[in-house]
Design an enzyme around this catalytic site. Structure first.
Site, mmCIF file in Angstrom:
data_model
loop_
_atom_site.group_PDB
_atom_site.id
_atom_site.type_symbol
_atom_site.label_atom_id
_atom_site.label_comp_id
_atom_site.label_asym_id
_atom_site.label_seq_id
_atom_site.Cartn_x
_atom_site.Cartn_y
_atom_site.Cartn_z
ATOM 1 N N THR A 1626 0.873 -1.177 0.000
ATOM 2 C CA THR A 1626 0.000 0.000 0.000
ATOM 3 C C THR A 1626 0.904 1.220 0.000
ATOM 4 O O THR A 1626 2.109 1.102 0.140
ATOM 5 C CB THR A 1626 -0.846 0.078 1.285
ATOM 6 N N MET A 1957 11.190 -1.297 -1.602
ATOM 7 C CA MET A 1957 10.033 -0.781 -0.869
ATOM 8 C C MET A 1957 9.698 0.543 -1.544
ATOM 9 O O MET A 1957 10.379 1.547 -1.334
ATOM 10 C CB MET A 1957 10.384 -0.517 0.595
ATOM 11 N N THR A 1958 8.665 0.506 -2.376
ATOM 12 C CA THR A 1958 8.397 1.705 -3.186
ATOM 13 C C THR A 1958 7.956 2.888 -2.337
ATOM 14 O O THR A 1958 8.141 4.025 -2.731
ATOM 15 C CB THR A 1958 7.285 1.406 -4.200
ATOM 16 N N CYS A 1959 7.339 2.595 -1.173
ATOM 17 C CA CYS A 1959 6.795 3.711 -0.394
ATOM 18 C C CYS A 1959 7.887 4.657 0.039
ATOM 19 O O CYS A 1959 7.676 5.849 0.172
ATOM 20 C CB CYS A 1959 6.092 3.212 0.843
ATOM 21 N N VAL A 1960 9.059 4.101 0.324
ATOM 22 C CA VAL A 1960 10.135 4.971 0.793
ATOM 23 C C VAL A 1960 11.321 4.924 -0.153
ATOM 24 O O VAL A 1960 12.407 5.360 0.175
ATOM 25 C CB VAL A 1960 10.580 4.564 2.213
#
Length: 1992
Positions: A1626, A1957-1960
């Site tokens: 997400t 981890m694309t979110c960060v």
């Protein structure tokens, strides 16, 4: 990984300080509004006239002055709590506990202690069961909070656990709640409007409210208006004998008893009304020391206010010595008559008690929630309820007392029926909680004799503590447990027990911060564990415990020799333990005194060496250590040399230039400041630095790595204003000081008020911790008072003032020879290289910064350099800089400091290089300005209206008053500019102690004219006045706070220069200039300085320019005369041919004509008219004049001589020269104000080294509310009348929050009849359905409109802005203060009640206002574009083939007057207009010719004005400006009318700030300047509260689901977050990928949306296989429709375009990127420029067709030539036309018909299939082809697209951009190769990798070799989006972080793929064995790892 904002406690706690008047603490935080912490909590005020009266009076502080008791004689300042606000109350809960008292030096005798103990017993005998309520959470968080509560004196009953104290409270708490909060604020707990509806409500907000967080409040207290004062008076009259304990005395004095003898108080003999009740179970701090320390506490409390604390140790501990002084910022000594127990003593007591809360009782003050402070315990009393007594015997009597108490206040007893049992239940539940009985059992276990039993007990104790917090551990017996644990800690033979005992102590300090006061006793034992390490675990655990202790008790550790012990075996510890050890060291250095130097001396070499370490946190702690040492020893030259002896300078110098940087921005600032301090106070260190080549280091820091000589173009690297300020300060300090006589004598006046005399010695007093503090008047009186009351004596001492010998002027010249000056003489080469390296850089910094602080510093540094450089060197250095014109513009500045500096500089230059400068000063206007100054009568007093708030043209937006007002306010340490005095020549304007770190803490200038009496008796005020320079003076909290916010107090000097002299009274109240120091001093100083300027100017003219009589013979005037002559020729009435233009060209491009000459020759205005005038009288038409101009400046053909082929002129040099000259003029003339709140950042060493820029002011907004009266508009009677009285509204709430507040209470319902029956009882009846509607949708139909006066308020305006802009009362202030002089508006804004009228929205208006962007009437914009046109045109077009002519975009710009959307006034307006015309000509010149090449003459980037850009950037970095929406009009107007002045990223920021809501603007600001957020955004409103809506979509039906998501949420203000079905990922990555994938889906060929060729994807995934996509290398453009297309198909395509519009708008709004390669014509449609599309634009759609059209157009031109040729006969013409061919083919033979090329079924006109194209209708055919391809065929799609877009926000906001830039805005940066250097600077290795790791180097090498396709794959894999934002990797947020993927020892990294981890933006990279393997694995991962988010 949901990025949901946490409900941060800080955010919520904030509100308790909100109550403006102190009468209504609305702690939403503490929960009362449980179900809805709403975004609009409005507080109606009491109706009962009487009650309203008193509460109102109390609020304003006008309590009837009956009490003259000495104890509370000081001013009644209403808003004590406000100023106190940022204190503990604000901290997130976790932090609240970290403060605890320092009990290290206890200079009190045992006998006293015994005495107190007895007394304590006696007291407890009297009140056998003092309340057991243990306050824990924010209920009384922090002494400050409890004090506040007390001071409000509301009848506030804190029930056991508060949840439902009384019916009345419950009722009144309710109105404050608002079910319909916006989800945003709900989440963030941010209430924006607060209810103060009735007396009960006032109390309940602070009491009942306590429930939600289940605080057990501090007991009960009752407000008794005037009676209390009587009671207090009577008590103080019967003043007890000196023998009674200080504590008791205090109580009798202030009535605030901490051990409250309830029975006695309430026995019938006591008359109830007189009681002054305190919180019942106040702590027994008797064990603490007697009175003396109360003083310390008192002062502390007074100064507490802006003390900012944060959790991490380095950031947290402002030094102790400082702490005592800096707290002054808070409220004034004269706290408040209303202060009930807190008047004189309360604050102290609060502190004291928190400290000492009940140390002995088994129940332990630990749970009392007041945050501990580092003040000494004990002090003058005045109770604050830190409750705790032993297990209370009878809870019933508790209840009885509570009931008696409430009834005494007049609450009806019947309310107790239902509540009684609940209350006692709550009492029992919390206080008799299991935890304390469990603790008692464990305590017995700890004291057992059996070791296994002890071990078991200590392990369980650890568990109990680690799981506990202040709530669950009520009554924990700290006092008994700690000694038991210390005993266990000494069991050397049993490591397990020691380790667990150590842990237990650590956990205890975490769970019960107040326990640290007791744990202090364990320090020697902890240190033993470090001196001889037997078990490394125990030693490391001891370090952890010491680190926690050091935050509050660093003195104790230091004096126990702890600093050396902690560092003894540093290298043996794990990295975390090493960090702890260094953090302890840093904390120990916090308030170290010279006498304690020996404690650190031996550790210095180790610390110095530590600076070379790789670990960021260790290095930062070490830097903090040194910075604090230097700060504390800044006046001890020998100690400074010892600190700097061991390689310190070298190591720090290396640290500064390490790339990528190890130091954060805040640390960097601190380290550079440390260098400046060293250099200014110890010149030998400056010499050492010079020898270490510091110049190169500084050059590198300011300009990056230099290639070649520094004399060339200087490009500064972007740095924050703080960094620039510190770097320029350092440069300044490296040069010797200026003398202080001659022309520099005036600096004394600029520096400080002459009234301030620096005595040769200062007197100091000692507090209870043995720290010495300088006296000042206020302190002195408090001390005297407290000493008298407590019968204490205090040590005092006389100390030579370190500043005295440097004389009052603050220069150190009177010292012995300055080593720096010696160096200049002895080593001229070194000096020369230093000056050469840095002069240009300084000059550039000056020119490019807008903040006055930096400019003043730069000016000082430049003056020093010019003064000390010899003539030859100067000539060399200055030859590349236009010094003279800069001096000229500085002389016209409104800022006295700048003017004085400019005169000094002119004088030095004329002395050193008279021959050169005598000419330049004439030509550049210096002489003109100096003469002007010499002759001006009212020098600078009233600048011309146009520039009242303008700046000197060097951009110094500061203005005159600054120089002097500040001149006088000397030690407010601001000096009007944060010359954050640490240098000798501009420094030492600190306090006698001159401590840098205090400066910001004391920015309190008392100011307040007209309203003064409310706050303090005038005589006090006048006494203080002369003292205002005393750094610690504060006046009424509110006034001083406003003063401190007055930007004058920072570097933004007030601009209304004249107001000072003209209207003293008004200024005093408003602009905050007066009262800063005695008025006489100010005006004297101003007058003296003006006199000096006038006299100096006069002398200057006499000395250098009186010789010639200037009859025009001077050679300096040649150019000016030539220019004037040529200008006269530009006459419109006479045709002067092109000769005058040729002359102008030669002047501009060949001579060095100056800006001054251009301004004064009238050239600008004349040329503007020449290029734009279109009147009948003109001798030559405008078109011909323009072509002549282009011919002369761009060598295009003369009118009438155009060739048949393409017009392709070359040579734009003359035009370029003209543009540059105009830009220079603009920079010199413009006086645009910059509203910045620009003081240099925090206390350099106090820890919070954050960018303090607007945070002070933001805090102000968080703690103050506007008082508004809501009234039904007189025009309407069909909605309810508001009867709730005035409401308090959060100034930053939006107008729509008021609407929401009213609507959900039923005020939006339009009624048929006029029953006025319903009153505000209906507050209770919140309409749940409406509330839910407001909550869930961003797009509710507006029901009410709001007006202030006649002005309709936009819904998305902040209430503050509305009041400020439209409130009638504001009008009269407008003259004397504007934003420039005071960002918070005048005090009046905060004290008056503003009336806001509401009425229902009329039906006919609703349709226009439904959009988030607040756009109005968009309904008309799109359709009108086409429909009326279509109606008439369609017939003509279809039947006759007539299409509208192409509009010439140049027309719009060719006007000699400002366009209507420019409303600002400025001296440079003509230059701006001329540049606008020149830019338009350069951009659109080809519209003047039929056949010109379509390209710009000069690239737009050449028009950028660096000075305006610097101002804009500075403005847009200011959080306060953004939060209040207070962007200056000139900026938004220039941004839209002249975007070319600013680079793209500046306009992008401007766009985000103006187009969307404030939270998005703040988010954008924080993304671009993360350091703003470093310190305190969490508990102030800086942190944006963006709501987020999450949706889950299915990859298989992506497009369909995307359409429904956009349908639902497209126009919502929430940030959209996407998750995929059956995938766990997400957050940011999936969301970015969603936009990229939907963009791709929209390019599917089967949708029929685009022109182009069909292709398949090279790397298809899933459903993409076998799907065809449209590709067009030029960029996508809509596929045209003919007249005959099927309606159903058209409808489908329009739907998709509408969706595309929404998608793109939402992407822009949420800072996301789409991946659509759109063509330029598409963007022109977006910007409504479709009418100017021509055949040039066909090239961007279909180059093949475009080329054919070009050839055919040539034929048309030849045909026209032939037809115009008079010599042709009819026959020869016919023949000639037939011979015109294209590639040898005649037109007829081409076989064209009237259909659109490539689309045979689209006819260009009716029956077009059957109409062949011939030479005669060729022109019509070409026009129709272009019109259909670019306009007619696609207009329906684009209308739908614009409709969709505008449903999210108005397209008009995109005016900041040019069409070619929209691609960057929407799709991010253009693809270009990545170079390893950039990657190294922008990517962060972490967790196992550094920049030197092999894997990282491999990775950068691989990435820099990627082609475009591989780059896209890699980016999509790592970030989710295939494109980078504008600015490339630099702008990626968060930055790309490369971490090491770890494996078991048996596994081989080469077998694994990287994961992300694309979110960060984390890339988890295995350490591959070779670069080839890494490349292969990366590409596999990037290709295969697309389109799925699973856990790696």
């Amino acid at each position: 990984m949901s990025n949901r904002p946490n409900n941060n406690p800080g955010g919520s706690l904030r509100r308790s300080q909100r109550n403006t008047a102190g009468a209504q603490p609305q702690d939403d935080s503490i929960g009362g509004r449980s179900c809805s912490s709403s975004s609009a909590v409005i507080v109606p005020q009491p109706e009962d006239p009487d009650r309203a009266n008193t509460s109102e009076r109390q609020k304003t502080g006008q309590v009837p002055k009956k009490d003259n008791s000495r104890g509370v004689k000081r001013s009644a300042s209403p808003d004590y709590n406000r100023t106190n606000s940022p204190s503990s109350a604000k901290k997130p809960k976790a932090l609240q506990h970290t403060e605890s008292p320092s009990e290290t030096n206890k200079p009190h005798s045992k006998s006293k202690k015994r005495h107190l103990d007895q007394e304590q017993q006696l007291k407890s005998a009297q009140s056998p069961s003092t309340s057991k309520a243990h306050t824990r959470k924010s209920g009384a968080t922090g002494g400050s909070r409890s004090q506040k509560r007390k001071r409000t004196e509301s009848s506030c009953v804190k029930s056991g656990s508060g949840s439902e104290s009384t019916g009345a409270e419950e009722r009144s708490a309710k109105p404050t709640k608002l079910a319909s909060k916006s989800a945003t604020s709900a989440k963030a707990g941010c209430s924006t409007i607060t209810d103060s509806s009735s007396a009960a409500s006032t109390s309940s907000s602070s009491s009942a409210v306590a429930s939600a967080s289940s605080t057990v409040p501090p007991g009960a207290r009752v407000k008794q208006g005037k009676d209390q004062n009587k009671a207090r008076r009577s008590r103080s009259a019967s003043s007890p004998s000196p023998r009674r304990s200080s504590r008791e005395k205090e109580q009798s004095k202030t009535g605030g008893s901490s051990k409250f003898d309830w029975a006695a108080r309430f026995s019938p003999k006591v008359s109830l009304p007189k009681t002054k009740l305190s919180l019942p179970g106040s702590s027994k701090s008797e064990t603490s020391k007697p009175g003396p320390s109360g003083l310390q506490a008192k002062l502390a409390s007074l100064r507490k206010s802006t003390k900012k604390r944060s959790e991490s140790p380095p950031a947290e501990l402002p030094s102790l010595r400082r702490s005592t002084r800096q707290k002054t910022t808070g409220s004034c000594a004269s706290t408040s008559r209303r202060g009930s127990g807190l008047g004189k003593r309360g604050a102290a007591e609060a502190r004291r008690q928190e400290k000492m809360a009940d140390p002995e009782s088994n129940q332990e003050a630990v749970n009392s929630s007041a945050a501990r402070t580092d003040e000494a315990p004990q002090g003058a009393a005045g109770a604050v309820g830190m409750t705790t007594s032993g297990e209370s015997e009878s809870d019933d009597s508790e209840m009885g007392r509570l009931q008696a108490l409430l009834e005494a206040r007049g609450l009806p007893p019947h309310l107790f029926g239902p509540l009684g049992p609940r209350m006692s239940q709550l009492f029992h539940r919390t206080i008799g909680s299991g935890a304390s009985s469990k603790a008692q059992q464990l305590l017995q276990g700890l004291q057992a004799s059996d070791e296994s039993q002890q071990l078991q007990a200590v392990i369980e104790m650890c568990q109990l503590l680690v799981m506990g917090n202040e709530e669950t551990l009520g009554g924990f017996p700290v006092k008994s447990v700690v000694p038991a644990l210390i005993t266990l800690l000494q069991m050397e033979h049993n490591f397990d027990i020691m380790n667990h005992a150590c842990r237990a102590l650590t956990y205890m300090m975490e769970a019960l911060p107040r326990s640290s006061a007791v744990v202090v006793d364990a320090i020697p034992v902890f240190l033993e564990k470090l001196q001889v390490i037997q078990c490394i675990d125990v030693a490391e655990q001891a370090l952890t415990a010491l680190e926690m202790l050091s935050r509050r008790h660093s003195k104790a550790i230091l004096q126990a020799g702890g600093l050396a012990d902690c560092l003894l075996y540093l290298e043996f510890f794990s990295i975390n333990a090493q960090r702890n050890a260094l953090a302890i060291a840093a904390n120990c250095c916090q308030s170290i005194t010279p006498d304690e130097f020996h404690f650190v001396a031996d550790s210095l070499p180790l610390l110095t060496q530590r600076l070379t370490h790789q670990d960021k946190k260790s290095v930062e702690s070490t830097c903090l250590c040194f910075a604090r040492l230097v700060d504390n020893f800044q006046h001890e030259e020998n100690l400074l040399q010892q600190v700097a002896s061991k390689d310190l300078l070298t190591n720090v110098q290396q640290l500064l230039v390490v790339t990528p940087p190890i130091l954060s921005s805040g640390m960097f600032i601190m380290v550079v400041r440390m260098f400046s301090l060293m250099c200014s106070n110890c010149p030998t260190l400056a010499v050492q630095l010079m020898k270490q080549n510091i110049a190169e280091t500084l050059h590198f820091l300011l300009c990056g790595a230099s290639n070649g000589s520094c004399q060339e173009q200087i490009d500064l690297v972007p740095r924050s204003p703080q960094e620039l300020y510190e770097l320029t300060s350092l440069i300044c300090e490296l040069m010797p000081c200026l003398p202080k006589e001659g022309i520099f004598a005036v600096d004394t006046m600029l520096k400080k008020g002459n009234a301030q005399n620096t005595d040769g010695a200062i007197w100091q007093w000692r507090d209870d911790r043995g720290l010495w503090h300088p006296y000042n008047r206020i302190d002195s009186r408090i001390i005297e008072q407290i000493n008298e009351d407590t019968g204490t004596a205090r040590a005092i001492q006389r100390k030579p003032n370190p500043l005295a010998n440097s004389n009052t002027s603050g220069y150190s010249e009177s010292k012995k020879d300055d080593a720096r000056a010696q160096l200049m003489k002895e080593d001229p080469e070194l000096a020369k290289s230093f000056i050469k390296t840095l002069f240009g850089v300084l000059y550039e910094v000056y020119s490019s910064s807008a903040g006055p602080a930096v400019r003043h510093k730069c000016l000082r540094a430049i003056l020093r350099i010019i003064y000390f450089a010899d003539a030859e060197l100067l000539k060399d250095v200055l030859k590349n800089h236009a010094v003279s014109s800069h001096i000229a513009s500085m002389l016209s500045s409104q800022d006295l400091k700048i003017v004085v500096g400019a005169l000094q500089m002119a004088e030095i230059l004329m002395q050193k290089l008279p021959d050169i400068f005598s000419v330049y000063f004439r030509r550049e206007g210096v002489m003109h300005q100096v003469k002007h100054l010499a002759e001006s009568e009212s020098l600078l007093t009233s600048p011309p209206k146009a520039c009242t708030n303008g700046s000197g043209s060097m951009g110094s937006t500061t203005s005159v008053s600054s120089g002097t007002a500040t001149a006088a306010t000397h030690a407010a340490a601001d000096l009007g500019s944060p010359s954050l005095q640490h240098s000798r020549d501009d420094s030492l304007d600190l306090s006698p102690q001159g401590r840098l770190s205090d400066v910001l803490k004391r920015k309190r200038l008392p100011k307040r004219g007209p309203r003064r009496p409310k706050y303090s008796p005038p005589r006090d005020d006048d006494k203080v006045d002369n003292q205002a320079k005393s750094p610690t003076t504060t006046q009424s909290p509110k006034s001083s706070f406003l003063a401190s916010l007055n930007p004058k107090t920072w570097g933004r000097l007030s601009t209304q220069s004249n107001s000072n002299n003209i209207e003293p009274a008004r200024t005093a109240g408003g602009s905050g200039l007066a009262r800063a120091a005695s008025k006489d001093t100010i005006s004297n100083n101003r007058e003296k300085i003006k006199g000096w300027i006038k006299e100096q100017a006069h002398k200057f003219v006499e000395r250098y320019f009186s010789s010639e009589n200037m009859d025009g013979s001077n050679p300096a005037l040649n150019v000016l005369q030539r220019l004037c002559a040529a200008t006269e020729q530009l006459n419109l009435q006479v045709d002067g041919g092109a000769e005058c233009l040729v002359e102008i060209r030669s002047i501009v491009s060949e001579s060095d004509v100056s800006s001054f000459e251009i301004q004064h020759s009238g050239f600008v205005k004349q040329l503007l008219l020449y290029l734009t005038s279109k009147s009948e009288k003109d001798a030559v038409s405008r078109e011909i004049r323009l072509k002549r101009f282009l011919h002369v400046f761009f060598s295009s053909p003369l009118p009438g001589e155009e060739p048949i082929g393409r017009v392709e002129p070359v040579g734009n040099a003359p035009l370029l020269a003209l543009v540059h000259k105009m830009n220079n003029c603009l920079s010199q003339m413009e006086q645009f104000p910059v509203k910045v709140h620009d003081f240099p950042s925090g206390n350099g060493t106090g820890g919070s080294f954050s960018l303090n820029r607007g945070s002070q002011a933001l805090k102000f907004f968080n703690t103050h509310q506007l008082k508004c009266q809501l009234q039904r508009h007189p025009d309407c009677a069909n909605v309810k009348q508001w009867k709730g009285g005035p409401v308090k509204i959060d100034p930053l709430a939006l107008v729509q929050a008021i609407e929401r507040y009213l609507v959900v209470r039923g005020y939006g319902r339009v009624r048929e009849d006029d029953e006025d029956s319903d009153d505000d009882g209906s507050d209770e009846e919140i309409d749940e359905s409406l509330a839910a509607q407001f909550l869930n949708s961003g797009n509710v139909r507006h029901r009410l409109q709001f007006y202030i006066g006649e002005h309709l308020l936009p819904y998305n305006m902040t209430v503050y802005q509305a009041v400020r802009q439209f409130s009638i009362q504001a009008e009269d202030e407008r003259e004397s203060t504007d934003d420039e002089s005071n960002p918070l508006g005048r005090a009046g804004i905060w004290t008056k009640t503003h009336t806001i009228w509401y009425k229902p929205v009329r039906e006919d208006e609703e349709s226009n206002k439904d959009c988030v962007g607040g756009k109005r009437g968009r309904a008309q914009t799109a359709p009108t574009k086409t429909s009326p046109r279509n109606a008439k045109k369609h017939d003509e077009l279809w039947h006759d083939g007539v299409c509208p002519s192409v509009s010439n975009p140049l027309e719009v710009y060719l006007i000699p007057t400002p366009p209507e959307n420019i409303t600002f006034e400025d001296p440079s307006l003509d230059v701006i207009l001329l540049l606008r015309v020149l830019h338009a000509i350069s951009r659109y010149w080809y519209y003047l010719y039929d056949n010109a090449m379509c390209k710009e003459i000069i690239p737009t980037s050449e028009f950028i004005n660096s000075k305006l850009t610097a101002k804009a950037n500075r403005q847009l970095q200011d959080p306060l400006v953004i939060m209040t929406g207070n962007i200056p009009t000139w900026l938004t107007e220039l941004g839209k009318t002249c975007p070319f002045f600013f680079p793209f990223d500046t306009r992008q920021m401007l766009f985000y700030v103006t187009a969307f809501d404030r939270d998005r603007a703040m988010q954008r600001l924080l993304d671009t300047n993360p350091e703003i957020n470093q310190s305190d955004s969490q508990d102030s409103r800086v942190a944006p509260r963006l709501d987020r809506k999450k949706r889950t979509v299915n990859r298989e039906e992506l497009l369909k689901q995307a359409e429904s998501v956009m349908q639902d949420l497209g126009s919502s203000r929430a940030m959209l977050e996407i998750q995929y079905e059956n995938e766990v990922g997400t957050g940011l990555g999936p969301t970015l990928e969603f936009y990229a994938l939907v963009s791709q889906e929209l390019q599917r060929a089967d949708l029929g949306l685009w022109r182009g060729e069909e292709v398949t994807l090279s790397n298809p995934k899933g459903s993409q296989e076998g799907t065809k996509y449209i590709q067009n290398l030029q960029g996508l453009f809509a596929l045209p429709f003919g007249r005959t297309a099927k309606p159903a198909h058209i409808a489908k395509v329009k739907m998709k375009f509408r969706f595309l519009g929404k998608l793109m708008a939402k992407a822009i709004m949420d800072f996301r990127l789409v991946d659509l390669p759109l063509g330029l014509p598409f963007y022109k449609w977006m910007l409504r420029q479709e009418t100017s599309l021509t055949s040039h634009d066909l090239f961007d759609i279909d180059p093949v067709v475009a080329r054919s059209v070009y050839h055919l157009e040539d034929i048309v031109r030849q045909k026209k030539r032939l037809e115009q040729d008079k010599s042709q006969t009819k026959e020869s013409l016919q023949y000639a036309l037939e011979t015109l061919t294209m590639n040898g083919c005649s037109v007829e033979d081409l076989g064209l018909d009237f259909t659109l090329p490539g689309f045979p079924n689209i006819e260009l006109k009716k029956g077009g299939k059957d109409i062949p194209v011939t030479i005669h209708n060729l022109e019509e055919y070409l026009r129709l082809v272009i019109f259909w391809a670019l306009n007619e065929g696609v207009s329906r799609q684009f209308d739908s697209f614009r409709d969709g877009f505008e449903s999210v926000f108005p397209l008009s906001h995109l005016q900041y951009f040019y069409p070619e830039e929209l691609d960057q805005l929407l799709c991010g940066s253009k693809a270009d190769t990545w170079d390893a250097k950039t990657l190294m600077e922008c990517c962060r290795p972490d967790h196992g990798y550094t920049h030197d790791s092999r894997a990282v180097k491999f990775l950068f090498e691989i990435l820099s070799s990627f082609d475009n396709e591989q780059q896209r794959l890699f980016l999509q894999f790592v970030t989710g989006s295939p494109r980078l934002p504008v600015g490339g990797f630099r702008s990626l947020n968060p930055p790309l972080t490369i971490v090491r993927k770890t494996f078991e020892s048996t596994e081989n990294p080469d077998d694994f793929l990287p994961s992300v981890m694309t979110c960060v933006n984390y890339l988890k990279l295995p350490d591959y064995s070779s670069i080839e393997i890494m490349r292969e694995k990366l590409l596999i991962a990037a290709r295969e790892g697309q389109q799925s988010f699973h856990l790696s």
